[in-house]
Write a protein that holds these residues in place. Structure first.
Motif, mmCIF file in Angstrom:
data_model
loop_
_atom_site.group_PDB
_atom_site.id
_atom_site.type_symbol
_atom_site.label_atom_id
_atom_site.label_comp_id
_atom_site.label_asym_id
_atom_site.label_seq_id
_atom_site.Cartn_x
_atom_site.Cartn_y
_atom_site.Cartn_z
ATOM 1 N N UNK A 328 0.814 -1.218 0.000
ATOM 2 C CA UNK A 328 0.000 0.000 0.000
ATOM 3 C C UNK A 328 0.849 1.271 0.000
ATOM 4 N N UNK A 329 2.135 1.157 0.411
ATOM 5 C CA UNK A 329 3.006 2.333 0.379
ATOM 6 C C UNK A 329 3.178 2.870 -1.044
ATOM 7 N N UNK A 330 2.910 2.007 -2.055
ATOM 8 C CA UNK A 330 3.105 2.417 -3.448
ATOM 9 C C UNK A 330 1.882 3.113 -4.044
ATOM 10 N N UNK A 331 0.741 3.062 -3.342
ATOM 11 C CA UNK A 331 -0.502 3.568 -3.930
ATOM 12 C C UNK A 331 -0.426 5.066 -4.199
ATOM 13 N N UNK A 332 -0.041 5.867 -3.195
ATOM 14 C CA UNK A 332 -0.009 7.328 -3.388
ATOM 15 C C UNK A 332 1.054 7.743 -4.408
ATOM 16 N N UNK A 333 2.291 7.204 -4.365
ATOM 17 C CA UNK A 333 3.250 7.547 -5.434
ATOM 18 C C UNK A 333 2.745 7.195 -6.827
ATOM 19 N N UNK A 350 -5.730 18.962 -12.370
ATOM 20 C CA UNK A 350 -6.538 18.305 -11.345
ATOM 21 C C UNK A 350 -5.654 18.006 -10.124
ATOM 22 N N UNK A 351 -6.240 18.213 -8.943
ATOM 23 C CA UNK A 351 -5.555 17.866 -7.697
ATOM 24 C C UNK A 351 -6.437 16.919 -6.889
ATOM 25 N N UNK A 352 -5.859 16.334 -5.843
ATOM 26 C CA UNK A 352 -6.581 15.359 -5.017
ATOM 27 C C UNK A 352 -6.492 15.779 -3.551
ATOM 28 N N UNK A 353 -7.618 15.744 -2.866
ATOM 29 C CA UNK A 353 -7.659 16.144 -1.456
ATOM 30 C C UNK A 353 -7.120 15.028 -0.569
ATOM 31 N N UNK A 354 -6.709 15.360 0.677
ATOM 32 C CA UNK A 354 -6.247 14.313 1.612
ATOM 33 C C UNK A 354 -7.299 13.247 1.867
ATOM 34 N N UNK A 355 -8.580 13.653 1.916
ATOM 35 C CA UNK A 355 -9.649 12.676 2.139
ATOM 36 C C UNK A 355 -9.701 11.646 1.003
ATOM 37 N N UNK A 356 -9.554 12.161 -0.227
ATOM 38 C CA UNK A 356 -9.591 11.255 -1.380
ATOM 39 C C UNK A 356 -8.382 10.319 -1.370
ATOM 40 N N UNK A 357 -7.206 10.847 -1.001
ATOM 41 C CA UNK A 357 -6.019 9.998 -0.906
ATOM 42 C C UNK A 357 -6.249 8.865 0.089
ATOM 43 N N UNK A 358 -6.890 9.192 1.202
ATOM 44 C CA UNK A 358 -7.163 8.179 2.227
ATOM 45 C C UNK A 358 -8.080 7.091 1.665
ATOM 46 N N UNK A 377 -7.027 7.905 -14.785
ATOM 47 C CA UNK A 377 -7.273 8.538 -16.086
ATOM 48 C C UNK A 377 -8.744 8.915 -16.227
ATOM 49 N N UNK A 378 -9.645 7.999 -15.853
ATOM 50 C CA UNK A 378 -11.076 8.288 -15.910
ATOM 51 C C UNK A 378 -11.429 9.469 -15.011
ATOM 52 N N UNK A 379 -10.829 9.520 -13.830
ATOM 53 C CA UNK A 379 -11.089 10.599 -12.878
ATOM 54 C C UNK A 379 -10.675 11.954 -13.453
ATOM 55 N N UNK A 380 -9.515 12.000 -14.103
ATOM 56 C CA UNK A 380 -9.040 13.254 -14.709
ATOM 57 C C UNK A 380 -9.973 13.692 -15.826
ATOM 58 N N UNK A 381 -10.417 12.748 -16.632
ATOM 59 C CA UNK A 381 -11.314 13.076 -17.752
ATOM 60 C C UNK A 381 -12.627 13.661 -17.243
ATOM 61 N N UNK A 382 -13.174 13.075 -16.174
ATOM 62 C CA UNK A 382 -14.501 13.458 -15.702
ATOM 63 C C UNK A 382 -14.501 14.661 -14.749
ATOM 64 N N UNK A 383 -13.322 15.148 -14.350
ATOM 65 C CA UNK A 383 -13.238 16.273 -13.404
ATOM 66 C C UNK A 383 -13.014 17.577 -14.162
ATOM 67 N N UNK A 384 -13.612 18.681 -13.657
ATOM 68 C CA UNK A 384 -13.436 19.995 -14.282
ATOM 69 C C UNK A 384 -11.964 20.352 -14.387
ATOM 70 N N UNK A 385 -11.648 21.253 -15.310
ATOM 71 C CA UNK A 385 -10.265 21.528 -15.714
ATOM 72 C C UNK A 385 -9.324 21.805 -14.543
ATOM 73 N N UNK A 386 -9.740 22.634 -13.573
ATOM 74 C CA UNK A 386 -8.876 22.972 -12.442
ATOM 75 C C UNK A 386 -9.466 22.477 -11.117
ATOM 76 N N UNK A 387 -10.239 21.401 -11.179
ATOM 77 C CA UNK A 387 -10.960 20.932 -10.008
ATOM 78 C C UNK A 387 -10.099 20.119 -9.057
ATOM 79 N N UNK A 388 -10.652 19.909 -7.883
ATOM 80 C CA UNK A 388 -10.011 19.076 -6.863
ATOM 81 C C UNK A 388 -10.914 17.889 -6.564
ATOM 82 N N UNK A 389 -10.350 16.722 -6.621
ATOM 83 C CA UNK A 389 -11.102 15.499 -6.312
ATOM 84 C C UNK A 389 -11.132 15.340 -4.789
ATOM 85 N N UNK A 390 -12.348 15.450 -4.199
ATOM 86 C CA UNK A 390 -12.476 15.427 -2.730
ATOM 87 C C UNK A 390 -12.967 14.084 -2.203
ATOM 88 N N UNK A 391 -13.531 13.266 -3.092
ATOM 89 C CA UNK A 391 -13.949 11.926 -2.677
ATOM 90 C C UNK A 391 -13.818 10.994 -3.877
#
Length: 469
Positions: A328-333, A350-358, A377-391
């Motif tokens: 699991x140590x490899x998941x975030x990298x 696109x960025x990812x929130x700490x909650x989403x990383x968890x 890749x799917x997440x980046x496609x479906x998220x707004x251009x400068x959005x943050x993935x929170x969940x």
């Protein structure tokens, strides 16, 4: 013409021996009489076939070369032209032009003029080999670029041990058997070994044993000669072993190789020689074998589905790649690597929130690295251009109602294809099968092994249907 001139020409032709002229030609010339006896051959003929004139002159061609095309011309009286013909008695290829000798309406003999094209044939085969290698490199280019020149993303000590073992054995010629679940990155380990070996400047050729029909796998591995079977390519085809000569041959999904073919593969590995389909000549090959599987070969050996001697031949060095849930140590990298790659690809930030990383870390990832890569890749496609993935709303569990909707949608597509688009029944069914397979893979979060079990089809059928897309 004056009588004196005519007498001069007759005398001159007698002084100039025709055989002396023909001996100066680079082309081989041979002539036979009506019974098939060899009555003339020039020096080039003896040089090309490697047999002196005194050993063949006067002998009957029916004995020397019973399958000679010259005898066919002698029988039919029809000339024949061939750009590439094998002389079986000497094992050489020639380009030939054969003509009958006809006098007063009767066949008195026949003669052949030919060139030795063996060297040209070798060059042509090497050209096709290099063209095949170029195609293989082209097919692997995107995958190779995605590895960022083998800068492998990892932080896990468990995975580091795997990499250390791969590097330790890389510069040997030992066969390697890589084990691990679908999607863990067995091909990454294969490339790491190849790129750090003394064969790195030579081809790395990949064969997916599960994706090739039983009837074609021998010709795919060993190649075939011209006219070996109905539908074969003119001039024949080089197999993967010859394409990988002096390099590495990666046999992916080795557990799906047909049992009968395993004996032929074992013989090729033991002897370092292969024989093309439709051929009778052994060809030396120098390849390093890396095989991979996600199946339990030991159980397959007990069930007489995999040869034990082949297993020992392949498993000189065994490497097991752990699933992502065990590192699991490899998941975030890995997430950050795929996120950066896809932000660049789709020109987003696109960025990812700490909650989403968890949430990413908490998930088991049954489809391993491949599933994670596809999801990001799917997440980046479906998220707004400068959005943050929170969940991360991973579709881990499919409700009965959603499954029913999926089935109804597939059936509607089948009916629409057949009734509205006026396609054939076979085409409509093909489209339905493709949609069904894609839906099964999606419902299993990218884990193809689970999708195969869910569909209740063989691995070979699964991969063949995927190739039809």
């Amino acid at each position: 013409m004056r009588t004196a001139d005519l007498l001069y020409l007759i005398e001159a032709s007698q002084r100039l021996h025709l055989s002396d002229i023909l001996d100066k030609l680079d082309d081989g010339v041979i002539a036979v009489d009506a019974e098939g006896r060899i009555c003339f051959e020039n020096e080039a003929y003896s040089r090309i076939v490697g047999v002196s004139e005194r050993k063949t002159i006067g002998r009957n061609l029916h004995v020397v070369e019973p399958d000679a095309i010259l005898l066919k011309v002698l029988e039919t009286g029809e000339p024949i032209y061939r750009n590439r013909q094998l002389i079986h008695s000497v094992g050489k290829f020639v380009a030939m032009r054969i003509y009958p000798i006809v006098k007063n309406g009767k066949i008195k003999g026949a003669y052949s003029i030919f060139q030795d094209v063996s060297e040209f044939d070798k060059l042509n085969q090497e050209f096709h080999r290099m063209a095949g290698i170029a195609r293989e490199y082209g097919n692997q280019l995107n995958e190779k670029q995605s590895l960022s020149h083998l800068k492998i993303v990892r932080r896990s000590p468990v995975y580091d041990k795997v990499l250390d073992k791969a590097l330790t054995i890389a510069n040997t010629d030992a066969s390697v058997l890589i084990r691990g679940e679908s999607g863990v990155g067995k091909e990454v380990i294969t490339r790491l070994i190849h790129e750090n070996s003394h064969r790195s400047g030579k081809p790395l050729i990949t064969v997916n044993c599960a994706a090739i029909p039983d009837s074609l796998i021998e010709s795919e591995l060993f190649g075939y000669e011209d006219g070996a079977f109905t539908g074969s390519r003119k001039g024949g085809k080089l197999g993967k072993f010859e394409l990988a000569h002096e390099g590495t041959l990666f046999l992916d999904e080795i557990g799906d190789m047909p049992y009968a073919m395993q004996a032929k593969l074992l013989r090729a590995l033991q002897e370092g020689e292969i024989e093309r389909v439709g051929g009778s000549k052994s060809i030396s090959v120098d390849v390093r074998i890396i095989a991979a599987t996600n199946q339990n070969l030991e159980e397959m050996i007990k069930a007489k589905q995999f040869r034990q001697d082949l297993y020992f031949r392949l498993n000189v060095v065994g490497i097991t790649v752990p699933p992502l849930r065990e590192r699991k140590e490899d998941i975030i990298p890995l997430i950050n690597h795929f996120l950066q790659k896809n932000n660049e690809k789709y020109k987003k930030h696109i960025s990812i929130s700490p909650e989403a990383y968890h949430q990413f870390e908490a998930y088991e990832w049954p489809g391993n690295v491949r599933q994670l890569q596809n999801y990001v890749e799917s997440m980046v496609i479906m998220t707004d251009e400068d959005g943050t993935v929170r969940s991360v709303p991973l579709a881990l569990y499919k409700s009965e109602s959603s499954q029913d909707v999926c089935e109804e949608s597939l059936i509607d597509d089948l009916q629409n294809s057949f009734l509205l688009e006026e396609v054939s029944f076979a085409e409509a069914v093909r489209r339905y099968e493709q949609r069904l397979i894609r839906a099964a893979v999606e419902s299993c979060d990218g884990n193809r092994d689970l999708a195969i079990k869910k569909l209740g089809i063989s691995r070979r059928t699964f991969y063949r249907k995927l190739q039809d897309e």
